[in-house]
Design a protein around this motif. Structure first.
Motif, PDB file in Angstrom:
ATOM      1  N   PRO A  30      10.498 -33.386   5.017  1.00 50.87           N
ATOM      2  CA  PRO A  30      10.205 -31.992   4.655  1.00 50.87           C
ATOM      3  C   PRO A  30      11.073 -31.510   3.493  1.00 50.87           C
ATOM      4  O   PRO A  30      12.229 -31.921   3.347  1.00 50.87           O
ATOM      5  N   GLU A  31      10.508 -30.618   2.697  1.00 53.33           N
ATOM      6  CA  GLU A  31      11.266 -30.009   1.600  1.00 53.33           C
ATOM      7  C   GLU A  31      12.101 -28.831   2.093  1.00 53.33           C
ATOM      8  O   GLU A  31      13.084 -28.462   1.446  1.00 53.33           O
ATOM      9  N   GLN A  32      11.718 -28.253   3.205  1.00 56.67           N
ATOM     10  CA  GLN A  32      12.389 -27.064   3.726  1.00 56.67           C
ATOM     11  C   GLN A  32      12.768 -27.272   5.177  1.00 56.67           C
ATOM     12  O   GLN A  32      12.021 -27.880   5.945  1.00 56.67           O
ATOM     13  N   SER A  33      13.939 -26.776   5.567  1.00 54.76           N
ATOM     14  CA  SER A  33      14.369 -26.856   6.967  1.00 54.76           C
ATOM     15  C   SER A  33      13.582 -25.877   7.825  1.00 54.76           C
ATOM     16  O   SER A  33      13.063 -24.864   7.334  1.00 54.76           O
ATOM     17  N   ALA A  34      13.509 -26.162   9.112  1.00 54.99           N
ATOM     18  CA  ALA A  34      12.936 -25.219  10.069  1.00 54.99           C
ATOM     19  C   ALA A  34      13.679 -23.893   9.982  1.00 54.99           C
ATOM     20  O   ALA A  34      14.874 -23.840   9.655  1.00 54.99           O
ATOM     21  N   PHE A  35      12.994 -22.802  10.286  1.00 56.00           N
ATOM     22  CA  PHE A  35      13.575 -21.468  10.178  1.00 56.00           C
ATOM     23  C   PHE A  35      14.883 -21.376  10.962  1.00 56.00           C
ATOM     24  O   PHE A  35      15.893 -20.870  10.459  1.00 56.00           O
ATOM     25  N   ALA A  36      14.899 -21.861  12.203  1.00 61.66           N
ATOM     26  CA  ALA A  36      16.106 -21.772  13.032  1.00 61.66           C
ATOM     27  C   ALA A  36      17.248 -22.582  12.433  1.00 61.66           C
ATOM     28  O   ALA A  36      18.412 -22.161  12.470  1.00 61.66           O
ATOM     29  N   VAL A  37      16.940 -23.751  11.876  1.00 60.13           N
ATOM     30  CA  VAL A  37      17.968 -24.584  11.253  1.00 60.13           C
ATOM     31  C   VAL A  37      18.564 -23.871  10.042  1.00 60.13           C
ATOM     32  O   VAL A  37      19.784 -23.883   9.836  1.00 60.13           O
ATOM     33  N   SER A  40      12.234 -18.853  16.380  1.00 61.47           N
ATOM     34  CA  SER A  40      11.035 -19.292  15.669  1.00 61.47           C
ATOM     35  C   SER A  40      10.812 -20.797  15.824  1.00 61.47           C
ATOM     36  O   SER A  40      11.759 -21.585  15.840  1.00 61.47           O
ATOM     37  N   THR A  41       9.543 -21.192  15.918  1.00 58.34           N
ATOM     38  CA  THR A  41       9.192 -22.614  15.929  1.00 58.34           C
ATOM     39  C   THR A  41       8.606 -23.054  14.593  1.00 58.34           C
ATOM     40  O   THR A  41       8.008 -24.128  14.507  1.00 58.34           O
ATOM     41  N   SER A  42       8.770 -22.262  13.544  1.00 64.33           N
ATOM     42  CA  SER A  42       8.383 -22.722  12.206  1.00 64.33           C
ATOM     43  C   SER A  42       9.204 -23.951  11.850  1.00 64.33           C
ATOM     44  O   SER A  42      10.425 -23.947  11.983  1.00 64.33           O
ATOM     45  N   GLY A  43       8.524 -25.005  11.403  1.00 68.13           N
ATOM     46  CA  GLY A  43       9.223 -26.237  11.070  1.00 68.13           C
ATOM     47  C   GLY A  43       9.466 -27.147  12.254  1.00 68.13           C
ATOM     48  O   GLY A  43      10.279 -28.071  12.175  1.00 68.13           O
ATOM     49  N   ARG A  91      22.583 -15.950  19.278  1.00 68.61           N
ATOM     50  CA  ARG A  91      22.647 -14.721  18.491  1.00 68.61           C
ATOM     51  C   ARG A  91      22.280 -14.974  17.031  1.00 68.61           C
ATOM     52  O   ARG A  91      21.746 -14.097  16.360  1.00 68.61           O
ATOM     53  N   VAL A  92      22.586 -16.164  16.539  1.00 69.81           N
ATOM     54  CA  VAL A  92      22.247 -16.504  15.153  1.00 69.81           C
ATOM     55  C   VAL A  92      20.789 -16.946  15.038  1.00 69.81           C
ATOM     56  O   VAL A  92      20.060 -16.520  14.139  1.00 69.81           O
ATOM     57  N   ALA A  93      20.359 -17.805  15.945  1.00 63.67           N
ATOM     58  CA  ALA A  93      19.031 -18.410  15.834  1.00 63.67           C
ATOM     59  C   ALA A  93      17.904 -17.455  16.205  1.00 63.67           C
ATOM     60  O   ALA A  93      16.770 -17.607  15.732  1.00 63.67           O
TER      61      ALA A  93
END
Length: 600
Positions: free
Chosen positions: A100-107, A198-201, A227-229
């Protein structure tokens, strides 16, 4: 600390070492990579980031202050069905792999908060299974006894945390994959309210049910990561933002347990004994045990694999199955191919039945505030599971498969060891939005038995912010400057019969300034922010007005948020007053700043 390397990688210990200057991100990562290189080969990792890449993250952090970022320098692992930009995502299927070019939203949120990714971890292929044995990269052994399963599907993530190789890890949880591995490896496993992370990615298993889960050594650590994710993601149609919608459990609360004839331990007397002991500990903490009818939950659980939701698993990898069915692990393919045969009418019939079961399950919440169950009724050897993979996997999902179908929040908590020295865990669950309330209760319950963290042998640290109910007729106030213990204005609290409740930190969204008079700091909610050390004091309500009357401008009392999500009264500063003030946010608190400014 040994040779400048922390004895434990729990987040609180590691963060304290950073704040005190005992270690830097670069030195930590160099030591950690050396430790990992010395470990015997195990199928925990599918991909580890090259050393120079991990060190780039660490070097970048050394230009920042530990007080600025809530996860400053914290190493973590990522289940290999969650994207990390530039690294392969395999979902434990080499033929499926992509970069992937982009990390998952939570990452992305975690890295922005200072966390350092170490690598991608093994899993039951396509997150289909609860055993940790269904992977072409090898069966992932239990952190305590390699003959036993580690639990799945997030097997590698759990073992990496339990072994002390990372501070926390991301998993996914559709049917129990974030809870069963936690129970089998002496970890806390948070399965949040569906959609709050979020489960994006994320490679879908059942897209309408999937959750990103968190493995941590302590409930406090899980809370900090959560709290961050837990941030709203407009790109994820399933995203929601109500992980704190429900209040904390009262000092006296009711917890449900399944009727005795509905509890299932599959002949495991140790598990039965340990569950009874966990229920007794929850009673000591203020709980009243209520027997509930568990039948609606159990029937909902059967819908997950016996109903049309398995078609979602088929939809996620249909192209691969059409192109190269032999690329899929045999038992995984057998399960997923069941999804081909469900019709639209089957699907609607199952949805109708699920809604009826949801309504029936709601009766439990008229009787109890939360429910206590085993996380799994027993544990199996790897050889046993490989000989009977479907039936034994079904046993492992007895207490977990219904959770996302019913939209619940849950946290798995360590709760002792069986006679063979293997961990046992329980699960607390409650309606959507109970995430923080469950974590706070889990922290109290986890501390009760005097357990260690993961397989590290390290004792649990004392909770940084031990929850304590507010006394009737009292008000709590957070102080950050001259009213702190031992400082000149603390007497304004003590002479009014004030009592210090705890030392804690704000949410990571404040900045601290030394005001021009040199005597007081000003706390301002401002981006980018950091977590600032405060003390929480409790005053009789009758004394509160007199205390506030003594506060001189530009300071005042307003609503302040703590790092655990609690909101209360606290000292804040008017924005105009910090124009010519010195920004001391990087010190993390007024006392730390004074110790440098005035060493004497």
């Amino acid at each position: 600390m040994t040779d400048n390397f922390p004895a434990s990688l729990d987040i609180e210990t590691l963060s304290a070492a950073y704040r005190q200057g005992l270690i830097t991100p670069v030195r930590l990562i160099e030591g950690l990579l050396a430790r990992l290189d010395a470990e015997p080969g195990q199928p925990v990792w599918i991909y580890r980031l090259p050393a120079d890449e991990v060190l780039r993250y660490a070097h970048a952090l050394e230009q920042r202050s530990p007080a600025e970022l809530p996860l400053y320098g914290i190493p973590f692992a990522i289940k290999d069905n969650i994207d990390l930009a530039g690294t392969p995502t395999t979902a434990a299927c080499p033929a499926y792999a992509y970069r992937p070019e982009q990390s998952a939203f939570a990452v992305r949120k975690l890295i922005e908060a200072g966390a350092i990714p170490i690598g991608k971890t093994n899993l039951d292929q396509f997150a289909t299974g609860l055993t940790g044995t269904r992977s072409p990269y090898g069966a992932c052994p239990n952190a305590f006894d390699a003959d036993y399963i580690s639990g799945g599907s997030s097997s590698g993530s759990a073992v990496a945390v339990a072994k002390g190789w990372v501070s926390f890890a991301l998993g996914t949880d559709t049917a129990g994959s974030g809870r069963v591995p936690a129970a089998f490896n002496n970890l806390v496993g948070l399965k949040p309210t569906p959609g709050v992370i979020s489960t994006s990615g994320v490679v879908p298993a059942c897209r309408s049910l999937d959750c990103v889960s968190i493995f941590a050594l302590t409930a406090g650590d899980a809370r900090r990561v959560f709290r961050v994710a837990a941030a709203f993601d407009p790109a994820d149609p399933y995203s929601r933002c109500d992980g704190t919608a429900r209040p904390e459990f009262a000092e006296r609360f009711r917890f449900g347990v399944p009727r005795p004839d509905q509890l299932e331990f599959f002949g495991d007397k140790d598990a039965e004994r340990l569950f009874a002991a966990a229920a007794e500990r929850l009673e000591i903490l203020g709980g009243q045990r209520i027997e509930i009818d568990f039948a609606p939950f159990l029937e909902a659980a059967r819908l997950l694999y016996e109903g049309p939701w398995v078609a979602e698993r088929y939809l996620a990898i249909r192209d691969l199955l059409d192109r190269d069915p032999d690329a899929v692990y045999p038992v995984t393919r057998t399960i997923i191919e069941r999804g081909i045969h469900h019709s639209a009418s089957d699907t609607f019939a199952a949805f109708y039945r699920l809604m009826a079961l949801k309504r029936a399950a709601e009766h439990a919440w008229t009787q109890a505030d939360l429910v206590l169950t085993p996380t799994a009724g027993t544990i199996y050897r790897i050889a046993e599971v490989e000989a009977d993979p479907v039936r034994l996997n079904s046993h492992l999902g007895y207490y977990t498969n219904f959770m996302n179908l019913l939209g619940l929040a849950a946290v798995a908590v360590p709760s002792g060891f069986n006679s063979s020295g293997l961990p046992f865990g329980i699960t607390l669950f409650a309606p959507a939005g109970s995430d923080h309330a469950l974590l706070n209760l889990a922290e109290r319950l986890h501390c009760a038995p005097g357990l260690t963290m993961g397989a590290t042998g390290q004792p649990l640290p004392a909770p940084f912010s031990q929850p304590e109910p507010e006394k009737p007729g009292h008000v709590r106030i957070a102080v950050c400057g001259a009213h702190l213990s031992g400082l000149p204005l603390n007497g304004q609290l003590t002479r009014r019969r004030g009592r210090r409740v705890k030392v804690t930190r704000t949410a990571p969204s404040y900045r601290l300034y030394a005001l021009p008079d040199g005597k007081r700091p000003g706390l301002l909610r401002q981006a980018p922010g950091a977590a600032i050390e405060v003390e929480v004091w409790e005053l009789p309500m009758a004394e509160f007005g007199g205390f506030v009357a003594e506060i001189a401008a530009p300071l005042g009392i307003g609503s302040l948020e703590l790092e655990d999500g609690e909101c209360l009264q606290g000292f804040l500063c008017e924005a105009y007053a910090v124009k010519d003030a010195l920004d001391i946010t990087g010190y993390g608190g007024w006392k730390s700043y004074l110790s440098v400014r005035d060493p004497a």
